[in-house]
Design a protein around this motif. Structure first.
Motif, PDB file in Angstrom:
ATOM      1  N   LYS A 113      23.124 -11.645  -8.607  1.00 36.65           N
ATOM      2  CA  LYS A 113      24.228 -12.390  -9.213  1.00 36.65           C
ATOM      3  C   LYS A 113      25.065 -13.107  -8.154  1.00 36.65           C
ATOM      4  O   LYS A 113      25.726 -14.091  -8.439  1.00 36.65           O
ATOM      5  N   MET A 114      25.051 -12.548  -6.922  1.00 40.71           N
ATOM      6  CA  MET A 114      25.854 -13.133  -5.852  1.00 40.71           C
ATOM      7  C   MET A 114      25.054 -14.131  -5.021  1.00 40.71           C
ATOM      8  O   MET A 114      25.570 -14.729  -4.092  1.00 40.71           O
ATOM      9  N   LYS A 115      23.758 -14.270  -5.323  1.00 43.33           N
ATOM     10  CA  LYS A 115      22.899 -15.080  -4.462  1.00 43.33           C
ATOM     11  C   LYS A 115      23.112 -16.555  -4.751  1.00 43.33           C
ATOM     12  O   LYS A 115      23.079 -16.983  -5.904  1.00 43.33           O
ATOM     13  N   MET A 116      23.317 -17.346  -3.707  1.00 43.27           N
ATOM     14  CA  MET A 116      23.507 -18.782  -3.900  1.00 43.27           C
ATOM     15  C   MET A 116      22.177 -19.509  -3.827  1.00 43.27           C
ATOM     16  O   MET A 116      21.823 -20.281  -4.693  1.00 43.27           O
ATOM     17  N   GLN A 117      21.412 -19.255  -2.746  1.00 42.39           N
ATOM     18  CA  GLN A 117      20.097 -19.890  -2.606  1.00 42.39           C
ATOM     19  C   GLN A 117      19.017 -18.831  -2.698  1.00 42.39           C
ATOM     20  O   GLN A 117      18.856 -18.015  -1.789  1.00 42.39           O
ATOM     21  N   PRO A 118      18.263 -18.832  -3.797  1.00 47.25           N
ATOM     22  CA  PRO A 118      17.244 -17.796  -3.969  1.00 47.25           C
ATOM     23  C   PRO A 118      16.252 -17.791  -2.796  1.00 47.25           C
ATOM     24  O   PRO A 118      15.915 -18.843  -2.258  1.00 47.25           O
ATOM     25  N   VAL A 119      15.801 -16.605  -2.415  1.00 47.62           N
ATOM     26  CA  VAL A 119      14.819 -16.475  -1.344  1.00 47.62           C
ATOM     27  C   VAL A 119      13.488 -17.067  -1.799  1.00 47.62           C
ATOM     28  O   VAL A 119      13.019 -16.802  -2.908  1.00 47.62           O
ATOM     29  N   GLU A 120      12.898 -17.896  -0.923  1.00 46.29           N
ATOM     30  CA  GLU A 120      11.525 -18.382  -1.157  1.00 46.29           C
ATOM     31  C   GLU A 120      10.701 -17.950   0.043  1.00 46.29           C
ATOM     32  O   GLU A 120      11.197 -17.946   1.167  1.00 46.29           O
ATOM     33  N   LEU A 121       9.439 -17.622  -0.194  1.00 51.10           N
ATOM     34  CA  LEU A 121       8.581 -17.188   0.905  1.00 51.10           C
ATOM     35  C   LEU A 121       7.541 -18.253   1.227  1.00 51.10           C
ATOM     36  O   LEU A 121       6.910 -18.796   0.315  1.00 51.10           O
TER      37      LEU A 121
END
Lengths: 473, 459
Positions: free
Chosen positions: A89-97
């Motif tokens: 909920k606090m993540k601004m830019q989702p992690v991409e691998l």
């Protein structure tokens, strides 16, 4: 272990993770500490566990367990999944691998000598010989030795299909000694290490290590203080190694680069003189930082960070390879095709209690074509900096390295020994001032701290710097 | 790992198994730890984690030889292997002529606020919320502030210690933490980083204050001013003073350092070593102190004692081993925290003399009055490079960062790259004043302290 990990991955997919990886480990450790000829402790450890990393809703969740059974693992996967969901909920830019090709491999190390086959008595005996030989030098007042050997069986399984079993062996020792004559205190430090087994003690015999350190101490006791100021200098392989690692290598770690290290604004640009090529290489045979696969299952490789003065790559894990690509898409799209943005195999975790982060392997300057004499030639007055005592650097690109063995250079010849020197300055300015690179090459054994400890190698040839700030301490 | 496991029972079982081998003495230490954490890194929430670990360490003494072994695997086969490892380690070791014995049982100290069920039962949602509140409060102050690291966490820890002299102790601890380290970025200008945190044994932390404080300070750091090399009155905030002391003064009062002949203070018990304004305690019983406990890591009751009382050196810090060498009692400072290589859990380590909570007795004036007293000087918030200090001589040479200039009793701006250089053992005699703004960190419960005539070098 393998069955439990497979079932764990099936379960992770079932509950709907984007990605998951499991790192299983079994580890045996022997630790010995001696001080001035007394054995302070002999310690033998048996450890095991599984690290669980889950990507859900663009956020990392992590858990670790020491009890290896499926029920415990399943609970931990649930916990990591839930942690990720809650925090997402606090993540601004989702992690991409970044994509990597799945690997299926078993890496068995055949140790030159398995440290488990060497008795504790023999290990203590080597440390005592080193201690006693060092005390044969006059004025030696203390000798503290830490010894460790670690034998680990590691498993890396992920939802992309990678299945790796990999053995690791480390034999390591740090020796610190002091000598005192009147008011003068001299200190010397040395590390011995191998990732192939116990045979290192036949190559670096306790007698030879004591001889090296004893001479260094004796030299320092009769050495004079350096003149402060900017001078030409020749840096020995050990000092080149620590400078390359501390002052430049950390700035090239992509996680630190995106945190504001000066390298981010220099991508693709010239940051060093033409004679400088810098690599971080996980494949050097016998390098203390070498391994076949990192802790994300990415093959270790030789990564050229600086090619003839131009910065060509940073050091990545899968997340930061993608993150940097996204940054360059906005900041400098023209560089995307030329600058390396593929995972470099630098993700390492100290143990199963933590997630992997970007770490160096063997970091060095590539040899050039000058002889040692040619490097000294033409220096009227300067310093030859041979062995270091510690170093540190800041994200803004400034560094400081303490020197434990140094000599004056007078009219192109090695002169008198110098005590307690240090070098400092701005990393990129210093790299631009490197005007000659030697044809020799040496790699040292070291450790690096970045919240977690990693075994690394660093080194290079002798190099000459037109001007560097020399200070006393 | 379920928290229902009774580690004291497990300890009794292991001790019984060891006794079958008839060592002269033996000890079992067990630690269970559950750690829940939300990490902020590089400007972003980066990971949420929940880890748990249970491990045990076995110390055996055969004659005058010591052996140690540990594991985090709790099954009959491994327990047996660990015991055999400890015994083989002892047999292979050399006699330690100074060894007398393990500690004998004594009654625990009474210490308040070590365990708070509200922390033990804290949900991961709540921990994320705490980190989020700190982050949002920071951003609400100013968007130019960027977090470098930080987050929120809770730790629940159970310890048990047993030995063949009848020590049989169990304790539960909780800790909660929220903190942020930030920089401010304005165009090309980037400030040095600064941090703010709260850490407690009770669920009594204020994430909003943490976020606002660190953001305000980061913004203040954008305004740079020049400073000249010279001798000044200098206030050391808590982080700066503890960093410098950790590598000088506090190293020099540990009994093992003293006994190795390296301590500047070796023969100075009862002598004046500091300003009479300065009183420093090591207090393992401080209510809700982060290093407080009923007993130390070898079962000796925790204690409160002056290291310096009104400038006079009162005691060194002893564990059981170093105390017995001098035929005295341990001061309850046997702590398992010093790893020779890498990160190690407490159960992997032997106890060594180590500080508990270092407490400076506060003065009477506010921190604003402490600043107001200074005509021309600096407020040093933290330092870099303290590990290069010389604990034997007390010499320090560090970068003061963040560092603020004080003129006519007011802060006028930040100074970058200023060095603080001198001798800590001389500095301690030059205490000017002590404020009353006590703050708690992992090992330090203290206010700001001002010193006179400190050498500051501008770059």
């Amino acid at each position: 272990m393998i069955d439990i990990l497979e079932k764990g991955l099936d379960y992770a997919k079932e509950i709907g993770v984007q990605f998951a990886d499991l790192r299983g480990e079994k580890r045996q450790t022997t630790l010995i500490d001696t001080r001035n000829g007394n054995v302070e402790s002999v310690n033998q450890g048996i450890e095991g566990g599984v690290a669980i990393r889950v990507l859900a809703d663009g956020m990392w969740g992590f858990a670790s367990i020491s009890k290896i059974d499926y029920a415990t693992l399943r609970d931990a996967i649930d916990s990591a999944f839930r942690m990720a969901k809650v925090a997402s909920k606090m993540k601004m830019q989702p992690v991409e691998l970044a994509e990597v090709k799945p690997v299926d491999d078993k890496v068995k190390i055949k140790p030159d000598i398995d440290p488990r086959d060497v008795s504790i008595e023999e290990k203590i005996g080597i440390l005592m010989t080193l201690n006693d030989k060092l005390y044969e030098f006059d004025d030696v007042k203390s000798c503290i030795i830490s010894y460790a050997d670690i034998v680990a069986a590691q498993y890396y399984f992920n939802t992309d299909g990678t299945r790796i079993e990999q053995d690791k062996i480390y034999v390591w020792s740090r020796i610190s000694a002091t000598a005192r004559k009147g008011d003068i205190v001299a200190t010397a430090r040395e590390e011995v290490g191998s990732n192939r087994g116990f045979k290192i003690w036949k190559i670096r015999t306790p007698e030879s290590v004591a001889e090296l350190m004893g001479k260094r101490l004796m030299n320092q006791l009769k050495a004079k203080a350096p003149k402060g100021g900017a001078f030409p200098a020749v840096l020995g392989p050990e000092v080149v190694g620590v400078f390359t690692h501390e002052a430049f290598g950390h700035l090239a770690e992509a996680d630190l680069a995106v945190s504001g290290a000066v390298t981010l604004s220099k991508i693709g640009q010239k940051i060093a003189s033409d004679v400088v090529t810098i690599a971080d290489d996980g494949t050097i045979e016998g390098g203390f930082g070498s391994y076949k696969y990192d802790d994300e299952g990415v093959p270790a490789q030789k990564t050229i960070l600086v090619n003839k003065g131009y910065i060509t790559s940073l050091l990545y894990d899968r997340e930061h390879a993608m993150k940097l690509k996204r940054i360059l898409e906005k900041m400098a799209p023209s560089l995307i095709d030329t600058f390396n943005l593929k995972p470099t195999g630098n993700a390492r975790a100290e143990n199963i209690r933590v997630s992997p982060i970007i770490r160096m392997r063997n970091t060095y300057i590539e040899p050039g074509d000058s002889s040692f004499e040619e490097l000294l030639e033409g220096i009227k007055f300067g310093y030859y900096l041979k062995a270091f005592r510690g170093g540190q650097a800041n994200l803004n690109g400034t560094f400081q390295v303490g020197i434990q063995e140094a000599y004056e250079i007078v009219n192109g010849e090695i002169g008198e020994p110098v005590r307690n020197a240090s070098i400092s300055g701005n990393t990129l300015e210093t790299l631009l001032k490197v005007d000659a690179v030697g044809k020799d090459f040496e790699l040292s054994v070291g450790r690096c701290g970045k919240g977690q400890t990693a075994f690394i190698g660093d080194g290079g040839p002798h190099i000459r710097v037109k001007e560097i700030l020399i200070g006393g301490t | 790992m379920p928290e229902q496991i009774d580690i004291l029972d497990l300890g009794k079982k292991i001790l019984n198994l060891i006794e079958r081998y008839n060592p002269n003495e033996a000890e079992v230490y067990l630690n269970y730890k559950r750690y829940t954490n939300v990490t902020i890194k590089s400007g972003e929430f980066s990971e949420a984690s929940s880890t748990s670990d249970l491990g045990f360490g076995v110390r055996v003494i055969i004659g005058k030889k010591l052996g140690f072994a540990y594991s985090n695997k709790i099954d009959d086969e491994t327990i047996e292997a660990v015991i055999k490892n400890a015994i083989s380690a002892a047999k292979a070791s050399k006699d330690d002529e100074k060894w007398k014995s393990l500690p004998l049982p004594k009654e625990d100290s009474k210490v308040e606020d070590l365990y708070d069920p509200n922390i033990a039962n804290l949900s991961s949602e709540k921990i994320v919320e705490m980190a989020g509140e700190a982050y949002n409060s920071m951003k609400n102050v100013d968007h130019r502030v960027i977090p470098i690291w930080g987050g929120a966490s809770s730790i629940v820890s159970h310890n048990a210690i047993l030995n063949t002299h009848g020590i049989e102790k169990f304790d539960k601890h909780t800790v909660v933490f929220v903190g942020l380290a930030t920089i401010a970025k304005d165009g090309d200008k980037v400030t040095p980083y600064t941090s703010e945190f709260e850490i407690d044994r009770k669920l009594n932390v204020n994430p909003k204050r943490v976020g606002e404080e660190v953001a305000k300070r980061s913004i203040e750091l954008l305004k740079g001013v020049k400073a000249e090399t010279g001798e000044y009155d200098v206030i050391l905030a808590q982080d700066a003073l503890i960093s410098l002391w950790n590598f000088t003064f506090l190293e020099s009062v540990k009994a093992d350092f003293v006994q190795s002949g390296r301590s500047h203070f070796a023969d100075k018990i009862g002598e004046v070593i500091a300003s009479d304004k300065l009183s420093v305690l090591d207090d393992g019983t401080y209510p809700a102190g982060i290093r407080s406990s009923h007993f130390d890591d070898e079962g000796v009751p925790s204690q409160k004692k002056y290291i310096i009382e009104k400038g006079v050196l009162k005691t060194f810090l002893y564990d059981n081993y170093t105390a017995k060498i001098e035929d005295r009692e341990s001061t309850g400072n046997g702590i398992r925290s010093q790893a020779a290589v890498g990160t190690m859990e407490t159960y992997m380590l032997l106890p060594k003399p180590e500080v508990t909570n270092i407490v400076i007795e506060p003065g009477k004036i506010s921190k604003d009055d402490l600043i107001a007293e200074i005509k021309n000087g600096f407020l040093v918030w933290d330092v870099q490079g303290a590990h290069s200090s010389n604990p034997e001589s007390g010499e320090v040479s560090v970068v003061a960062t963040p560092c603020f200039k004080i003129e006519n009793g007011e802060i006028t701006g930040a100074v970058y790259g200023m060095m603080l250089s001198g001798n800590m053992y001389e500095m301690m005699k030059k205490v000017k004043d002590i404020a009353n703004n006590v703050r708690k960190s992992e090992t330090f419960i203290a206010p700001w302290v001002s010193f006179s005539n400190i050498k500051m070098i501008s770059k």
